[in-house]
Enzyme design. Structure first.
Site, PDB file in Angstrom:
ATOM      1  N   HIS A 180      36.077 -17.023  -9.029  1.00  0.00           N
ATOM      2  CA  HIS A 180      34.364 -17.332  -9.288  1.00  0.00           C
ATOM      3  C   HIS A 180      34.184 -18.536 -10.419  1.00  0.00           C
ATOM      4  CE1 HIS A 180      35.440 -14.359 -12.221  1.00  0.00           C
ATOM      5  NE2 HIS A 180      34.262 -14.686 -13.073  1.00  0.00           N
ATOM      6  N   ARG A 188      34.125 -11.434 -25.003  1.00  0.00           N
ATOM      7  CA  ARG A 188      33.342 -12.690 -23.968  1.00  0.00           C
ATOM      8  C   ARG A 188      31.839 -12.972 -24.378  1.00  0.00           C
ATOM      9  NH1 ARG A 188      30.216 -13.570 -19.651  1.00  0.00           N
ATOM     10  NH2 ARG A 188      31.171 -14.471 -17.977  1.00  0.00           N
ATOM     11  N   HIS A 238      37.566 -19.646 -11.900  1.00  0.00           N
ATOM     12  CA  HIS A 238      38.616 -18.695 -12.505  1.00  0.00           C
ATOM     13  C   HIS A 238      38.787 -17.325 -12.105  1.00  0.00           C
ATOM     14  CE1 HIS A 238      34.831 -17.612 -14.355  1.00  0.00           C
ATOM     15  NE2 HIS A 238      35.385 -16.605 -14.778  1.00  0.00           N
ATOM     16  N   ASP A 263      31.186 -18.368 -13.378  1.00  0.00           N
ATOM     17  CA  ASP A 263      30.164 -17.345 -13.946  1.00  0.00           C
ATOM     18  C   ASP A 263      28.703 -17.292 -13.449  1.00  0.00           C
ATOM     19  OD1 ASP A 263      32.277 -15.935 -14.990  1.00  0.00           O
ATOM     20  OD2 ASP A 263      32.528 -17.035 -16.715  1.00  0.00           O
TER      21      ASP A 263
HETATM   22  O1  LIG Z   1      39.376 -11.158 -18.031  1.00  0.00           O
HETATM   23  C1  LIG Z   1      39.626 -12.553 -17.601  1.00  0.00           C
HETATM   24  O2  LIG Z   1      40.722 -13.088 -17.611  1.00  0.00           O
HETATM   25  C2  LIG Z   1      38.471 -13.144 -17.298  1.00  0.00           C
HETATM   26  C3  LIG Z   1      37.111 -12.568 -16.904  1.00  0.00           C
HETATM   27  C4  LIG Z   1      36.141 -13.177 -16.577  1.00  0.00           C
HETATM   28  O3  LIG Z   1      36.064 -13.381 -15.291  1.00  0.00           O
HETATM   29  C5  LIG Z   1      35.063 -13.694 -17.153  1.00  0.00           C
HETATM   30  O4  LIG Z   1      34.969 -13.441 -18.531  1.00  0.00           O
HETATM   31  O5  LIG Z   1      34.009 -14.519 -16.960  1.00  0.00           O
HETATM   32 FE   LIG Z   2      34.187 -14.917 -14.910  1.00  0.00          FE
END
Ligand SMILES: O=C(O)CCC(=O)C(=O)O
Ligand SMILES: [Fe+2]
Length: 261
Positions: A93, A252, A237, A95
């Protein structure tokens, strides 16, 4: 500042910078590196949520995430390993493409990382676009797709009928670099505008598979103290959950983007 490339398709390691005290000149250099490499990795950092937010604000305004922020920090979401069945990021995806203005970048800071596994995979969508034949580039360039958060809402146990949706061009032009990138993802893209779900499916399935060919991909292996930022305008990602119940905790945040064109 020392820069070394992470892999052939994308990414750079930046060493010799302390993110809680970056200078104006360093920020300008990092902005240029970010446009060139799409993923920047800073190792050995020691950041409070305030430090991480202050660093991110050099790129724009922070954007809250609709699901699960830290109590005192509405812009910071803790990603904590609660087991594979509960990891909502195990899909390709970009984000929040279900939002009319998806975040331009996402930044993760690792407080705890598994010994092995739990890597984040990236796929370069500028390379994916460039590898399409001219005929497919022209067709994709005329299409608009509908993106939906319905499946994500279900994963978070929320009402899917209230989930956001947005329409975006299938090929997006990066507003800073001018590069064209494929902008669909298996997690959120549902159908093309004016096409039925079934008519869309064959072409979307082809694009989903094409967009993550191994030669467009790289993975980041986490260590505590890593800060990684990536460009959602030209990358997909995937959170690879192969670390069982080993502790993994990332903070995050995301920075607001523009309407994709
Ligand atoms: O946990 C991860 O490696 C990525 C998580 C993810 O998709 C995000 O933080 O947008
Ligand atoms: Fe993500």
């Amino acid at each position: 500042m020392r820069v070394s490339r992470m892999s052939a398709p994308l990414g750079a390691y930046v060493d010799g910078v302390e993110l809680q005290s970056v200078s104006h000149a360093e920020v300008e250099a990092l902005k240029a590196l970010f446009l060139d490499h799409h993923v920047l990795v800073f190792r050995g950092q020691s950041l409070t949520p305030e430090d991480q937010m202050a660093f991110a604000e050099h790129w724009g305004q922070l954007m809250p995430f609709p699901y699960g922020a830290l109590p005192n920090y509405p812009n910071i979401v803790p990603l904590k390993n609660r087991g594979k069945a509960k990891d909502v990021n195990q899909h390709w995806h970009s984000d929040m493409t279900y939002s009319p203005t998806p975040p331009k970048l996402t930044m993760l800071y690792a407080l705890e990382a598994p010994e092995l596994g739990g890597e984040t995979a990236f796929a370069n969508q500028i390379l994916a676009y460039e590898a399409l034949s001219p005929g497919m580039q022209a067709l994709a360039g005329r299409l608009v797709a509908r993106h939906s958060a319905k499946d994500l809402a279900r994963l978070y146990g929320q009402n899917p009928d209230e989930a956001s949706e947005a329409l975006h061009p299938v090929v997006r032009t990066h507003e800073e670099s001018g590069s064209k990138a494929l902008y669909v993802c298996a997690a959120f893209t549902r159908n093309f505008v004016d096409w039925h779900r079934n008519d869309s499916k064959a072409l979307l399935d082809f694009l989903f598979e094409h967009s993550v060919r191994p030669e467009f991909q790289a993975r980041h292996r986490w260590q505590a103290g890593d800060l990684v930022m990536w460009d959602n305008r030209c990358l997909l990602h995937y959170a690879v959950h192969d670390h069982g119940d080993d502790p993994r905790l990332l903070h995050r945040l995301q920075v607001e983007g523009v309407v994709p064109q």
